[in-house]
Design a protein around this motif. Sequence first.
Motif, PDB file in Angstrom:
ATOM      1  N   GLU A  45       0.832  -1.198   0.000  1.00 23.76           N
ATOM      2  CA  GLU A  45       0.000   0.000   0.000  1.00 23.76           C
ATOM      3  C   GLU A  45       0.872   1.256   0.000  1.00 23.76           C
ATOM      4  O   GLU A  45       2.034   1.206   0.345  1.00 23.76           O
ATOM      5  CB  GLU A  45      -0.902   0.039   1.246  1.00 23.76           C
ATOM      6  CG  GLU A  45      -1.786  -1.154   1.429  1.00 23.76           C
ATOM      7  CD  GLU A  45      -1.094  -2.317   2.126  1.00 23.76           C
ATOM      8  OE1 GLU A  45       0.044  -2.143   2.614  1.00 23.76           O
ATOM      9  OE2 GLU A  45      -1.679  -3.398   2.162  1.00 23.76           O
ATOM     10  N   MET A  46       0.264   2.362  -0.381  1.00 19.39           N
ATOM     11  CA  MET A  46       0.940   3.654  -0.315  1.00 19.39           C
ATOM     12  C   MET A  46       0.609   4.281   1.035  1.00 19.39           C
ATOM     13  O   MET A  46      -0.545   4.611   1.291  1.00 19.39           O
ATOM     14  CB  MET A  46       0.471   4.566  -1.439  1.00 19.39           C
ATOM     15  CG  MET A  46       0.734   4.001  -2.811  1.00 19.39           C
ATOM     16  SD  MET A  46       2.477   3.990  -3.185  1.00 19.39           S
ATOM     17  CE  MET A  46       2.610   5.492  -4.072  1.00 19.39           C
ATOM     18  N   VAL A  47       1.596   4.408   1.889  1.00 20.73           N
ATOM     19  CA  VAL A  47       1.401   5.001   3.204  1.00 20.73           C
ATOM     20  C   VAL A  47       2.336   6.192   3.330  1.00 20.73           C
ATOM     21  O   VAL A  47       3.544   6.066   3.137  1.00 20.73           O
ATOM     22  CB  VAL A  47       1.684   3.978   4.333  1.00 20.73           C
ATOM     23  CG1 VAL A  47       1.499   4.623   5.694  1.00 20.73           C
ATOM     24  CG2 VAL A  47       0.808   2.753   4.180  1.00 20.73           C
ATOM     25  N   TYR A  48       1.751   7.338   3.660  1.00 19.97           N
ATOM     26  CA  TYR A  48       2.514   8.565   3.819  1.00 19.97           C
ATOM     27  C   TYR A  48       2.600   8.901   5.302  1.00 19.97           C
ATOM     28  O   TYR A  48       1.600   8.838   6.012  1.00 19.97           O
ATOM     29  CB  TYR A  48       1.839   9.721   3.081  1.00 19.97           C
ATOM     30  CG  TYR A  48       1.625   9.446   1.609  1.00 19.97           C
ATOM     31  CD1 TYR A  48       2.626   9.683   0.687  1.00 19.97           C
ATOM     32  CD2 TYR A  48       0.405   8.938   1.147  1.00 19.97           C
ATOM     33  CE1 TYR A  48       2.427   9.422  -0.659  1.00 19.97           C
ATOM     34  CE2 TYR A  48       0.208   8.674  -0.198  1.00 19.97           C
ATOM     35  CZ  TYR A  48       1.223   8.922  -1.095  1.00 19.97           C
ATOM     36  OH  TYR A  48       1.039   8.666  -2.422  1.00 19.97           O
ATOM     37  N   VAL A  49       3.799   9.261   5.759  1.00 20.68           N
ATOM     38  CA  VAL A  49       3.980   9.661   7.152  1.00 20.68           C
ATOM     39  C   VAL A  49       4.690  11.005   7.198  1.00 20.68           C
ATOM     40  O   VAL A  49       5.441  11.364   6.294  1.00 20.68           O
ATOM     41  CB  VAL A  49       4.774   8.608   7.964  1.00 20.68           C
ATOM     42  CG1 VAL A  49       4.001   7.319   8.101  1.00 20.68           C
ATOM     43  CG2 VAL A  49       6.144   8.359   7.389  1.00 20.68           C
ATOM     44  N   GLU A  50       4.424  11.714   8.283  1.00 18.87           N
ATOM     45  CA  GLU A  50       5.067  13.016   8.455  1.00 18.87           C
ATOM     46  C   GLU A  50       6.540  12.833   8.779  1.00 18.87           C
ATOM     47  O   GLU A  50       7.007  11.733   9.061  1.00 18.87           O
ATOM     48  CB  GLU A  50       4.371  13.795   9.575  1.00 18.87           C
ATOM     49  CG  GLU A  50       4.550  13.180  10.941  1.00 18.87           C
ATOM     50  CD  GLU A  50       3.787  13.919  12.022  1.00 18.87           C
ATOM     51  OE1 GLU A  50       4.086  13.648  13.191  1.00 18.87           O
ATOM     52  OE2 GLU A  50       2.912  14.736  11.714  1.00 18.87           O
ATOM     53  N   LYS A  51       7.264  13.933   8.765  1.00 23.36           N
ATOM     54  CA  LYS A  51       8.673  13.891   9.142  1.00 23.36           C
ATOM     55  C   LYS A  51       8.767  13.697  10.648  1.00 23.36           C
ATOM     56  O   LYS A  51       7.888  14.136  11.390  1.00 23.36           O
ATOM     57  CB  LYS A  51       9.366  15.178   8.697  1.00 23.36           C
ATOM     58  CG  LYS A  51       9.474  15.262   7.164  1.00 23.36           C
ATOM     59  CD  LYS A  51      10.064  16.561   6.730  1.00 23.36           C
ATOM     60  CE  LYS A  51       8.923  17.510   6.500  1.00 23.36           C
ATOM     61  NZ  LYS A  51       9.250  18.752   5.873  1.00 23.36           N
ATOM     62  N   PRO A  52       9.812  13.018  11.120  1.00 20.55           N
ATOM     63  CA  PRO A  52       9.934  12.739  12.555  1.00 20.55           C
ATOM     64  C   PRO A  52       9.923  14.019  13.393  1.00 20.55           C
ATOM     65  O   PRO A  52      10.581  14.997  13.039  1.00 20.55           O
ATOM     66  CB  PRO A  52      11.292  12.043  12.681  1.00 20.55           C
ATOM     67  CG  PRO A  52      11.573  11.510  11.322  1.00 20.55           C
ATOM     68  CD  PRO A  52      10.919  12.443  10.361  1.00 20.55           C
ATOM     69  N   PRO A  53       9.162  14.029  14.486  1.00 17.42           N
ATOM     70  CA  PRO A  53       9.116  15.201  15.357  1.00 17.42           C
ATOM     71  C   PRO A  53      10.508  15.599  15.838  1.00 17.42           C
ATOM     72  O   PRO A  53      11.303  14.752  16.238  1.00 17.42           O
ATOM     73  CB  PRO A  53       8.251  14.739  16.535  1.00 17.42           C
ATOM     74  CG  PRO A  53       7.469  13.591  16.013  1.00 17.42           C
ATOM     75  CD  PRO A  53       8.317  12.944  14.960  1.00 17.42           C
TER      76      PRO A  53
END
Length: 161
Positions: free
Chosen positions: A131-139
């Motif tokens: 699947e295509m999963v997008y995550v934010e940049k690490p805090p």
Amino acid sequence: MFNSFVSKVKPKRINTALNHFDWVQAMQDELDELERNIVWRLILTLKDAFVVGLKWVCKNKMDKEGYLICNKARLVVKGYCQEEGIDYEETFTPVRRLESVRIFLTYVAYKNFQVYQMDLKCAFLNRELEEMVYVEKPPCFVNEKYPDHCYILDKTVYGLK
């Protein structure tokens, strides 16, 4: 026996962890491991992409006598923000099957081998995603050069549904 480079403080907030060199080093080690395993790629965030958040989970690792040996920081996906049927179809966690462990131990006993226990750093990070999963940049580890970018996951990470 206390290692002066290991902080006894177990931070509840990321800002507390950033005040201690050893926690920052533990976080950097986790990011290096993600890069080494080619877990994600930095891309320009698409307009219609649902970007899942990330958070740091910090833990003190102790030896069998109870002495602090290292600090462990894990970057975890906020999987609880995903909705079944929209962001994912099923929850999957790769685990060892009991039958595999039994076969392994039987073979070891047959061959009279010695078995040692070992802690794998990133055993979970080996399954490739379909699947295509997008995550934010690490805090607190955001690259200011790419303000409109996020990561696309190629492999699984902790917390992902």
